[in-house]
Scaffold this active site. Structure first.
Site, short mmCIF file in Angstrom:
data_model
loop_
_atom_site.label_atom_id
_atom_site.label_comp_id
_atom_site.label_asym_id
_atom_site.label_seq_id
_atom_site.Cartn_x
_atom_site.Cartn_y
_atom_site.Cartn_z
N GLY A 271 0.83 -1.20 0.00
CA GLY A 271 0.00 0.00 0.00
C GLY A 271 0.86 1.24 0.00
O GLY A 271 0.62 2.20 -0.74
N ALA A 272 1.88 1.24 0.86
CA ALA A 272 2.77 2.39 0.98
C ALA A 272 3.99 1.97 1.79
O ALA A 272 4.04 0.87 2.34
CB ALA A 272 2.07 3.57 1.62
N GLU A 274 7.00 3.63 4.65
CA GLU A 274 7.28 4.73 5.56
C GLU A 274 8.71 5.26 5.47
O GLU A 274 9.33 5.57 6.49
CB GLU A 274 6.99 4.30 7.01
CG GLU A 274 7.90 3.22 7.57
CD GLU A 274 7.40 1.81 7.41
OE1 GLU A 274 7.83 0.92 8.17
OE2 GLU A 274 6.55 1.57 6.53
N HIS A 305 -1.36 5.99 8.49
CA HIS A 305 -0.52 4.87 8.93
C HIS A 305 0.96 5.19 8.69
O HIS A 305 1.80 5.02 9.58
CB HIS A 305 -0.94 3.61 8.16
CG HIS A 305 -0.16 2.38 8.47
ND1 HIS A 305 -0.69 1.31 9.17
CD2 HIS A 305 1.11 2.00 8.16
CE1 HIS A 305 0.21 0.36 9.29
NE2 HIS A 305 1.32 0.75 8.68
N GLU A 306 1.28 5.66 7.48
CA GLU A 306 2.67 5.96 7.17
C GLU A 306 3.17 7.16 7.95
O GLU A 306 4.33 7.19 8.39
CB GLU A 306 2.84 6.18 5.66
CG GLU A 306 2.35 5.05 4.78
CD GLU A 306 2.88 3.68 5.17
OE1 GLU A 306 4.06 3.59 5.58
OE2 GLU A 306 2.12 2.71 5.09
N HIS A 309 4.22 6.19 11.36
CA HIS A 309 5.51 5.52 11.35
C HIS A 309 6.68 6.50 11.47
O HIS A 309 7.79 6.09 11.86
CB HIS A 309 5.69 4.74 10.05
CG HIS A 309 5.18 3.34 10.09
ND1 HIS A 309 5.44 2.47 11.11
CD2 HIS A 309 4.43 2.64 9.18
CE1 HIS A 309 4.87 1.30 10.84
NE2 HIS A 309 4.26 1.38 9.69
N GLU A 328 3.93 -2.23 12.93
CA GLU A 328 2.76 -2.13 12.05
C GLU A 328 1.46 -1.99 12.83
O GLU A 328 0.56 -1.25 12.44
CB GLU A 328 2.72 -3.34 11.12
CG GLU A 328 3.93 -3.47 10.21
CD GLU A 328 4.15 -2.25 9.33
OE1 GLU A 328 3.22 -1.46 9.13
OE2 GLU A 328 5.28 -2.09 8.84
#
Length: 866
Positions: A271-272, A274, A305-306, A309, A328
């Site tokens: 998805g991505a 960090e 989410h990123e 991080h 995570e």
């Protein structure tokens, strides 16, 4: 790939010997348009605690041209083997220079190279987690050997070059048509979060102003020019700034890097990622066609989410990959908490989405033979590469939510603040976080950690209810079960402490199901008595784990189940509906509810479901139930029922609404009768329409993919559609259409392109696999079961991890739900001597067939009883 593994013991030994100071890395990307290899020069300074000792540095490269250690040249032919460079006779202070030709990739690992068919320009980006910085520069590839990184990049004139630090003004390069970009040194970070993104990307810029002190953080959002018209940067900046405000307050720690760029890049596997200050995100999140709000919510969760991080993962980093789950899980938990609580958030119902999607993933993963404790034993890199799973992300986040309920949110974040201040720019273990939480909460978390983090499996909670002749509730208890772990799983099933809420729901005069009482308590052991009010009538629904505080499979008593079946759409709140939907789906997967009964439940209630994310999950699950869990003899009838209902909902939905789009996609996925398929064709060619439904680029491909899979659309139709949409996404859709055609030649071509050749990029390979596997082409696919088992060991050994996993998981004969498939799998497992990571992939796939067989028996038996 052989020779690229690293064990935990090797990493421990190296970490005890070395302290890494700084890397200086020069990369020459001036030939990127041609591909092949690029020149990489690394100078790394480090100290050794035992002068005279030996160690190694990691590098994956076709050619090593020069190795110089402390001024002494070493022969690459002697010291470079198995993706390592041996470093003998270390001094107390060391300087190593490595010059190599590293390879561009098309697998999404290392330095990925992509040519956009729209502008025929080249775009690069790096993806280093878990162990792939070594594909771009020589590195001590483990998270606890942090260092400062200084990048100098030579690139074609006019390219944007983005890394972890603010992009400098480029200088004239050594050759005509080139420029040199000299980046400042980074703070001390791990190699896997360094990054480089280069190419003629286009950018949009803003800044975040810290309300505490006025500090400004530059913000950038980048994508390819061919996607720029679809980039909704304003919405992305809004979510990003909400995250900055929320996380800085909750963590009581300023954003730790000099700027924050988000780069939407092509052919991204995850998805991505960090990367510190330079987050890469799959560019499917730049929506070029209409999508539902569920897609925007998912994208926002990814963005947050990123961003989380940057603190938890980048500023403070796990010592070794066994704490990947904490990295995570924390980012998942806090991103959803931010969505649900941040002022101005569009998604205050985010915990409904979490219960509906993420926890379903966790429950599924936790019932596989590969189930493992949240804090998994990670012995080497191959272990961690298959551990980015539903336990690491979703179960871990669920358990963090349980921990917050246990210690209180204020105490939880006070502990997090202590942890971050204490360990900034360092590496930690789980005990460091738990110790800080014990300080701020006063709770002893050792027994909690042992029960929740060090054991595998999932508990079941059931209500036990007694009433008198007048319907008055005389007793209520919660029975906890610990079902045996799946065959082959390690460990023992255990009972756990649960902090849960119990919701009492009744029908009000308008027919709505409303919560009339909420009881929060700790569940311990096999049976927990729940205090009830004297004289209280038995409610219509008793819902255990209301508000979704804990992690457990929940069952409804008979009367509650009957009322939920009749009134599931009448809950006034989305979360209890989602919890009941999830319970019904779990019962279906466990063979406690017949697949046809689950379909009836969905069709009776989904039309009044307001949460679009829940609607789309129900659509997928209903199709899966009919395709895999229903008696094959009844399957055609079930699919027709589902298609008819989908078409009815399509016409009933508000014109232009998210629900209308979702039902259009659901209908196109299951259409099978001549009438249904004729409508798909008419929607595609424009001879028919649905009021308010825009048959845009991506919906056109959805229609064409189904028409291809049913043999109606031919190669000419695919070629014509690709002419309309000759983009990277269009080429992927065309590959899916071609592989989906119900012809032996089409299947043979698709198989050869994936299994026998190695020319496809990661996303095209994924698209071909998606087309190849069709649930209504079982007979056509049957000959490939034997071919699969003949090929997969070689694929695992010869392909990169990402490419190999796509093939091994994607081409497993999952649609061949039969004892013969289990027998073939068992025979291969017994004879092939697969590596642990390969064994895990195959065993997990086998478990899906075994579960489907049990569910089909349950469905057949339920029909016989009816």
């Amino acid at each position: 790939m052989p020779g690229t593994n690293l064990t935990r013991e090797e990493a421990r030994t190296r970490a005890s010997l070395l302290t890494v100071d700084a890397y200086t890395i020069e990369l020459d990307l001036s030939n990127a348009a041609e591909g092949g290899t690029f020149r990489s020069t690394t100078v790394v300074r480090f100290t050794a605690t035992a002068p005279g000792a030996s160690t190694f540095i990691d590098l994956v490269a076709p050619t090593v041209r020069e190795v110089v250690l402390n001024g002494t040249p070493l022969d690459p032919a002697e010291v470079f083997a198995d993706s390592r460079i041996a470093l003998p006779s270390l001094a107390a202070e060391n300087e190593l220079r490595v010059v190599a030709d590293c390879a561009y990739s098309n697998s999404g690992e290392g330095l990925h190279r992509f040519t956009d068919p729209v502008d025929e320009q080249t775009y690069l980006y790096t993806q280093f987690e878990v162990p792939d910085a070594r594909r771009v520069f020589a590195s001590f590839e483990q998270p606890d050997l942090k260092a400062s990184f200084t990048f100098t990049v030579t690139a074609p004139t006019g390219w944007k070059v983005i890394s972890n630090e603010v992009s400098p003004e480029p200088e004239q390069g050594p050759a005509e048509g080139t420029e040199v970009h000299r980046f400042p040194a980074t703070p001390r970070i791990s190699s896997y979060i360094t990054a480089l993104i280069a190419g003629p990307y286009t950018g949009v810029f803003d800044e975040y102003t810290d309300p505490a002190d006025g500090r400004k953080v530059p913000l950038g959002i980048y994508c390819r020019p061919s996607l720029a018209e679809h980039l909704d940067a304003e919405a992305l900046f809004e979510v990003t700034k909400q995250g900055f405000d929320y996380f800085q307050e909750k963590f009581d720690t300023r954003y730790p890097f000099s700027k924050y760029d988000q780069l939407f890049v092509p052919e991204f596997n995850a998805g991505a990622m960090e990367n510190a200050g330079a987050v890469t995100i799959r560019d499917q999140y730049v929506f070029r066609s209409k999508v539902t709000d569920a897609a925007y919510e998912m994208r926002a969760e990814t963005v947050l989410h990123e961003l989380a991080h940057m603190w938890f993962g980048d500023l403070v980093t796990m010592e070794w990959w066994n704490d990947l789950w904490l990295n995570e899980s924390f980012a998942t938990f806090t991103s959803i908490l931010c969505q649900s609580e941040a002022p101005g958030s569009r998604w205050p119902h985010a915990w409904t989405t979490f219960a509906n999607s993420m926890k379903t993933w966790a429950y599924r993963q936790d019932q596989l033979p590969s189930t493992h404790p949240i804090m998994a034993e990670i012995n080497d890199l191959e272990d961690v590469q298959v551990n980015f799973d539903g336990i690491t992300y979703a179960k871990g986040a669920s358990v963090l939510k349980q921990l917050v309920a246990y210690v209180g949110q204020d105490a939880f974040f006070a502990g997090v603040q202590t942890y971050m201040k204490r360990h900034a720019w360092g590496n930690t273990r789980l005990a460091d976080l738990l110790g800080a939480l014990e300080e701020t909460s006063g709770r002893d978390l050792k027994s909690w950690s042992k029960a929740w983090l060090e054991t595998a499996g999932i508990n079941v909670l059931r209500p036990e209810i007694e009433v008198d002749a007048d319907g008055v509730l005389t007793s209520l208890a919660v029975r906890q079960e610990a079902p045996a772990l799946p065959a082959g799983a390690k460990g023992e099933a255990v009972l756990r402490p649960h902090r849960i809420a119990i919701g009492m729901y009744d029908l009000d005069p308008s027919g709505a199901l409303v919560r009339t009482e909420r009881i929060e308590l700790d569940v311990e052991g096999e049976l927990t008595t729940v205090p009830v009010q004297a004289g209280r009538k038995r409610p219509a629904v008793v819902l255990l784990n209301d508000d979704d505080l804990s992690y457990a499979k929940v069952r409804l008593d008979a009367e509650s189940l009957a009322n939920v079946t009749a009134h599931i759409a009448d809950f006034t709140e989305s979360l209890p509906r989602a919890l009941c939907w999830a319970s019904a789906w779990d019962m279906t997967r466990d063979g406690e509810m017949a697949a046809r009964d689950y379909l009836s439940l969905v069709l009776s209630g989904v039309g009044r479901e307001s949460d679009i994310g829940v609607v789309q999950s129900l659509q997928r699950q209903a199709k899966l139930a009919v395709d895999m869990y229903a008696d094959p003899a009844w399957r055609p009838e079930g699919l027709t029922r589902l298609a008819d209902a989908s078409l009815e909902q399509l016409h009933a939905a508000a014109p232009g609404s998210d629900h209308q789009l979702a039902w259009a996609r659901a209908f196109s996925a299951v259409a099978s009768t001549d009438e249904h398929l004729a409508l798909l064709g008419a929607l595609l060619d424009g001879s028919s329409s649905v009021d308010g439904l825009a048959v845009d680029t991506d919906l056109r491909w959805s229609l064409l993919e189904r028409l291809s899979a049913t043999g109606i659309a031919d190669e000419a139709a695919v070629t014509a559609e690709l002419a309309r949409d000759n983009t990277a996404a269009g080429q992927q859709h065309a590959a899916t259409c071609r592989a989906a055609r119900p012809a032996a030649a089409a299947k043979a071509d698709a198989w050869a392109s994936v299994v026998e050749a190695e020319t496809l990029t990661n996303t095209v390979q994924e698209a071909v696999i998606a087309g190849f596997v069709q649930t209504d082409q079982r007979e056509l696919l049957a000959p490939y079961t034997a071919k699969y088992f003949a090929a997969i060991k070689g694929i695992f050994e010869e392909r990169s991890h990402e490419m190999g996993q796509q093939i091994i998981v994607g081409l497993y004969p999952a649609v061949q739900v039969s004892p013969e498939t289990l027998d073939a799998t068992d025979a291969w497992l017994a004879s092939a001597e697969p590596a642990p990571a390969l064994r895990r992939m195959v065993v997990e796939a086998r478990a899906g067939v075994e579960r489907a067989l049990r569910a089909q028996v349950a469905d057949r038996e339920a029909a016989a009883r009816a």
